[in-house]
Motif scaffolding. Structure first.
Motif, PDB file in Angstrom:
ATOM      1  N   PHE A 186      48.742  29.898 -23.915  1.00 29.56           N
ATOM      2  CA  PHE A 186      48.307  28.703 -23.184  1.00 29.56           C
ATOM      3  C   PHE A 186      49.482  27.755 -22.956  1.00 29.56           C
ATOM      4  O   PHE A 186      49.683  27.256 -21.841  1.00 29.56           O
ATOM      5  N   ARG A 187      50.273  27.504 -23.988  1.00 26.18           N
ATOM      6  CA  ARG A 187      51.399  26.580 -23.871  1.00 26.18           C
ATOM      7  C   ARG A 187      52.416  27.064 -22.839  1.00 26.18           C
ATOM      8  O   ARG A 187      52.936  26.260 -22.047  1.00 26.18           O
ATOM      9  N   ALA A 188      52.675  28.355 -22.821  1.00 26.77           N
ATOM     10  CA  ALA A 188      53.640  28.898 -21.857  1.00 26.77           C
ATOM     11  C   ALA A 188      53.143  28.750 -20.427  1.00 26.77           C
ATOM     12  O   ALA A 188      53.926  28.503 -19.505  1.00 26.77           O
ATOM     13  N   ALA A 189      51.838  28.879 -20.234  1.00 28.14           N
ATOM     14  CA  ALA A 189      51.278  28.795 -18.879  1.00 28.14           C
ATOM     15  C   ALA A 189      51.160  27.353 -18.402  1.00 28.14           C
ATOM     16  O   ALA A 189      51.316  27.076 -17.212  1.00 28.14           O
ATOM     17  N   ILE A 190      50.899  26.438 -19.326  1.00 26.21           N
ATOM     18  CA  ILE A 190      50.573  25.073 -18.933  1.00 26.21           C
ATOM     19  C   ILE A 190      51.800  24.249 -18.585  1.00 26.21           C
ATOM     20  O   ILE A 190      51.718  23.268 -17.837  1.00 26.21           O
ATOM     21  N   GLY A 191      52.957  24.594 -19.136  1.00 23.84           N
ATOM     22  CA  GLY A 191      54.171  23.863 -18.817  1.00 23.84           C
ATOM     23  C   GLY A 191      54.387  22.653 -19.710  1.00 23.84           C
ATOM     24  O   GLY A 191      53.506  22.257 -20.477  1.00 23.84           O
ATOM     25  N   PRO A 192      55.567  22.023 -19.597  1.00 25.75           N
ATOM     26  CA  PRO A 192      55.955  20.955 -20.544  1.00 25.75           C
ATOM     27  C   PRO A 192      55.306  19.602 -20.289  1.00 25.75           C
ATOM     28  O   PRO A 192      55.351  18.738 -21.164  1.00 25.75           O
ATOM     29  N   ASP A 193      54.723  19.387 -19.122  1.00 24.68           N
ATOM     30  CA  ASP A 193      54.218  18.048 -18.776  1.00 24.68           C
ATOM     31  C   ASP A 193      52.706  17.905 -18.946  1.00 24.68           C
ATOM     32  O   ASP A 193      52.132  16.892 -18.534  1.00 24.68           O
ATOM     33  N   PHE A 194      52.067  18.880 -19.534  1.00 26.82           N
ATOM     34  CA  PHE A 194      50.611  18.830 -19.699  1.00 26.82           C
ATOM     35  C   PHE A 194      50.212  17.712 -20.662  1.00 26.82           C
ATOM     36  O   PHE A 194      50.849  17.502 -21.691  1.00 26.82           O
ATOM     37  N   ASP A 195      49.159  16.998 -20.320  1.00 26.75           N
ATOM     38  CA  ASP A 195      48.654  15.904 -21.149  1.00 26.75           C
ATOM     39  C   ASP A 195      47.579  16.460 -22.088  1.00 26.75           C
ATOM     40  O   ASP A 195      46.474  16.772 -21.665  1.00 26.75           O
ATOM     41  N   PHE A 196      47.914  16.576 -23.353  1.00 25.54           N
ATOM     42  CA  PHE A 196      47.005  17.165 -24.340  1.00 25.54           C
ATOM     43  C   PHE A 196      45.982  16.173 -24.879  1.00 25.54           C
ATOM     44  O   PHE A 196      45.088  16.561 -25.632  1.00 25.54           O
ATOM     45  N   ARG A 197      46.095  14.911 -24.554  1.00 22.13           N
ATOM     46  CA  ARG A 197      45.248  13.892 -25.172  1.00 22.13           C
ATOM     47  C   ARG A 197      43.760  14.187 -25.024  1.00 22.13           C
ATOM     48  O   ARG A 197      43.275  14.489 -23.938  1.00 22.13           O
ATOM     49  N   ASN A 198      43.064  14.095 -26.147  1.00 26.06           N
ATOM     50  CA  ASN A 198      41.612  14.301 -26.239  1.00 26.06           C
ATOM     51  C   ASN A 198      41.191  15.708 -25.810  1.00 26.06           C
ATOM     52  O   ASN A 198      40.019  15.966 -25.565  1.00 26.06           O
ATOM     53  N   GLY A 199      42.158  16.612 -25.705  1.00 30.55           N
ATOM     54  CA  GLY A 199      41.838  17.984 -25.329  1.00 30.55           C
ATOM     55  C   GLY A 199      41.210  18.743 -26.487  1.00 30.55           C
ATOM     56  O   GLY A 199      41.424  18.438 -27.662  1.00 30.55           O
ATOM     57  N   SER A 200      40.433  19.756 -26.162  1.00 27.51           N
ATOM     58  CA  SER A 200      39.760  20.583 -27.159  1.00 27.51           C
ATOM     59  C   SER A 200      40.647  21.771 -27.528  1.00 27.51           C
ATOM     60  O   SER A 200      41.041  22.545 -26.657  1.00 27.51           O
ATOM     61  N   ILE A 201      40.928  21.932 -28.815  1.00 29.35           N
ATOM     62  CA  ILE A 201      41.692  23.099 -29.260  1.00 29.35           C
ATOM     63  C   ILE A 201      40.944  24.384 -28.911  1.00 29.35           C
ATOM     64  O   ILE A 201      41.530  25.389 -28.521  1.00 29.35           O
ATOM     65  N   GLY A 202      39.616  24.344 -29.040  1.00 30.38           N
ATOM     66  CA  GLY A 202      38.822  25.519 -28.681  1.00 30.38           C
ATOM     67  C   GLY A 202      39.001  25.894 -27.214  1.00 30.38           C
ATOM     68  O   GLY A 202      39.088  27.075 -26.867  1.00 30.38           O
ATOM     69  N   ASN A 203      39.057  24.882 -26.333  1.00 34.41           N
ATOM     70  CA  ASN A 203      39.313  25.151 -24.913  1.00 34.41           C
ATOM     71  C   ASN A 203      40.684  25.775 -24.711  1.00 34.41           C
ATOM     72  O   ASN A 203      40.859  26.679 -23.887  1.00 34.41           O
ATOM     73  N   PHE A 204      41.677  25.293 -25.459  1.00 32.18           N
ATOM     74  CA  PHE A 204      43.034  25.837 -25.336  1.00 32.18           C
ATOM     75  C   PHE A 204      43.066  27.301 -25.795  1.00 32.18           C
ATOM     76  O   PHE A 204      43.693  28.153 -25.162  1.00 32.18           O
ATOM     77  N   ILE A 205      42.395  27.579 -26.910  1.00 31.33           N
ATOM     78  CA  ILE A 205      42.378  28.949 -27.436  1.00 31.33           C
ATOM     79  C   ILE A 205      41.641  29.881 -26.477  1.00 31.33           C
ATOM     80  O   ILE A 205      42.120  30.984 -26.164  1.00 31.33           O
ATOM     81  N   LEU A 206      40.484  29.445 -25.991  1.00 28.85           N
ATOM     82  CA  LEU A 206      39.693  30.293 -25.096  1.00 28.85           C
ATOM     83  C   LEU A 206      40.425  30.529 -23.775  1.00 28.85           C
ATOM     84  O   LEU A 206      40.412  31.646 -23.234  1.00 28.85           O
ATOM     85  N   THR A 207      41.085  29.498 -23.254  1.00 25.56           N
ATOM     86  CA  THR A 207      41.863  29.673 -22.029  1.00 25.56           C
ATOM     87  C   THR A 207      43.046  30.601 -22.276  1.00 25.56           C
ATOM     88  O   THR A 207      43.358  31.467 -21.436  1.00 25.56           O
ATOM     89  N   GLY A 208      43.708  30.464 -23.431  1.00 27.20           N
ATOM     90  CA  GLY A 208      44.806  31.369 -23.768  1.00 27.20           C
ATOM     91  C   GLY A 208      44.335  32.807 -23.864  1.00 27.20           C
ATOM     92  O   GLY A 208      45.024  33.729 -23.391  1.00 27.20           O
ATOM     93  N   ALA A 209      43.163  33.026 -24.451  1.00 25.02           N
ATOM     94  CA  ALA A 209      42.606  34.372 -24.527  1.00 25.02           C
ATOM     95  C   ALA A 209      42.274  34.904 -23.134  1.00 25.02           C
ATOM     96  O   ALA A 209      42.493  36.085 -22.829  1.00 25.02           O
ATOM     97  N   HIS A 210      41.741  34.025 -22.299  1.00 31.17           N
ATOM     98  CA  HIS A 210      41.440  34.387 -20.913  1.00 31.17           C
ATOM     99  C   HIS A 210      42.700  34.880 -20.210  1.00 31.17           C
ATOM    100  O   HIS A 210      42.706  35.932 -19.551  1.00 31.17           O
ATOM    101  N   LEU A 211      43.796  34.146 -20.354  1.00 29.42           N
ATOM    102  CA  LEU A 211      45.061  34.524 -19.716  1.00 29.42           C
ATOM    103  C   LEU A 211      45.640  35.789 -20.345  1.00 29.42           C
ATOM    104  O   LEU A 211      46.174  36.657 -19.643  1.00 29.42           O
ATOM    105  N   ALA A 212      45.547  35.882 -21.673  1.00 30.16           N
ATOM    106  CA  ALA A 212      46.141  37.023 -22.377  1.00 30.16           C
ATOM    107  C   ALA A 212      45.436  38.336 -22.073  1.00 30.16           C
ATOM    108  O   ALA A 212      46.046  39.412 -22.165  1.00 30.16           O
TER     109      ALA A 212
END
Length: 377
Positions: A121-147
């Motif tokens: 997820f971090r590699a896809a999202i890039g350095p300027d992504f705003d993580f504030r109030n984001g859900s870790i579960g959303n990040f993990i699920l999106t990373g799995a989706h991409l992977a």
């Protein structure tokens, strides 16, 4: 065990979801894939992927109802700080580098899988992504989706295994780029699920005439094959409770969903009326919702099969309009007449939670749903 398929959104059906998990049933949640607000909006706009917020929330509800409270679930249910962007990036790094205390004490295989998805997820999202109030579960699920080659069903399968969740959760479509719009009674068009659920007072008073669900470049929205399989094996298909125009009715517009339900002549199809009106349904009643749903059912391939076999509606105890906060209780209208015309048995009961005004008593609803299962289920 009998199989119940529940079309719903997020919080409105939570108590019903939890109560059904205490029953001897198999439960499948079908959730929207057109969420355009909150953490999902930022991820969706940044990566052009399927919105995962409603999926993750439903999976966490399953985990809670099944008594899963391990470190993986705690991580997947966590949110980033809403402070500064720098603080949020620092917090995300604690997870992605595996030095967060919850990750440090995990079994290596679980930790490795989570780190892989977070780093993807971090590699896809890039350095300027705003993580504030984001859900870790959303990040993990999106990373799995991409992977997993943008295969959301595989991503969900892996997520369920990580959290040890038994219940199934599927988006009604696996396609990305799906958008929801509403056309108001004065012809005004409101684009985006998050805007439709938050109509302003003027728009809410005008009311919604119809909704439009569209895929990329205005194309149709294909059904998720896992959903079609679930509908074919269902003993009961339940609609709601939830936001009628954004979480329940739009599923009917997904290609092949209505025909798949119509083919299953064995299953009960049960509509659960909400307790309160909302910004989407101000001035409506349960009878009008049924008529709107029946119209879409016929237009989307339901043919002569009745859309609902049963309707659950809250008993109207007072002869005047009563409100909870800004919203009035949802009236039933000419429900008996509409039910007769549609061939649906109307069950009126006291479905409101005695401790949380305006919300359903999940146990009462689950008891009724269980009683309506076909004899062979």
């Amino acid at each position: 065990m009998p199989h119940i398929v529940l079309f719903s959104g997020g919080t409105a059906c939570r108590s019903t979801n939890l109560a059904l998990l205490s029953k001897p049933v198999r439960l499948t949640r079908i959730v929207p894939a057109w969420d355009s607000g909150g953490s999902s909006k930022v991820i969706r706009e940044s990566l052009g992927v399927l919105a995962v917020g409603d999926i993750r929330q439903a999976l966490m509800t399953m985990a809670h109802g099944e008594g899963r409270a391990g470190d993986v679930v705690k991580v997947c249910n966590a949110r980033m700080t809403s402070g500064t962007e720098e603080d949020a990036r620092t917090e995300f790094a604690l997870y992605a580098e595996g030095v967060h205390p919850l990750l440090e004490r995990m079994e290596p295989g679980l930790r490795g899988a989570i780190l892989n998805y977070l780093r993807t997820f971090r590699a896809a999202i890039g350095p300027d992504f705003d993580f504030r109030n984001g859900s870790i579960g959303n990040f993990i699920l999106t990373g799995a989706h991409l992977a997993h080659n943008s295969d959301i069903n595989t991503a969900i399968f892996v997520f369920r295994k990580l959290c040890d969740i038994e219940g199934h959760v599927w988006p009604s479509t696996a396609a990305d780029g799906v958008d929801l719009s509403a056309v108001l009674n004065d012809g005004t068009r409101v684009d985006g699920q998050h805007r439709v659920t938050a109509l302003d007072d003027v728009e809410s008073d005008v009311g919604i005439r119809e909704i439009v669900l569209s895929g990329k470049d205005g194309a149709g929205v294909p059904a998720n094959e896992a959903v079609i399989e679930s509908l074919e094996s269902a003993d009961a298909i339940v609609f709601g409770p939830g936001s009628f125009f954004t979480s329940v009715l739009p599923h009917f517009f997904v290609e092949d969903i209505v025909p798949a339900m119509a083919r299953n002549v064995h299953a009960r199809r049960i509509f659960i009326g909400n307790i309160l009106q909302c910004r989407e349904t101000r001035g409506m009643d349960v009878a009008r919702m049924l008529e709107a749903a029946a119209e879409v059912w016929r237009a989307r391939g339901g043919a002569d099969v009745r859309p609902f076999t049963h309707v659950l509606a809250n008993r109207q105890l007072l002869p005047f309009e009563k409100t909870v906060g800004p919203f009035a209780y949802l009236g039933n209208g000419a429900l008996e007449d509409v039910g007769t015309r549609l061939g649906a048995e109307v069950l009126i009961g006291e479905f409101e939670d005695p401790w949380q005004r305006g919300q359903h008593d999940g146990r009462t609803v689950a008891d009724v749903l269980s009683s309506l299962l076909p004899p062979s289920a």
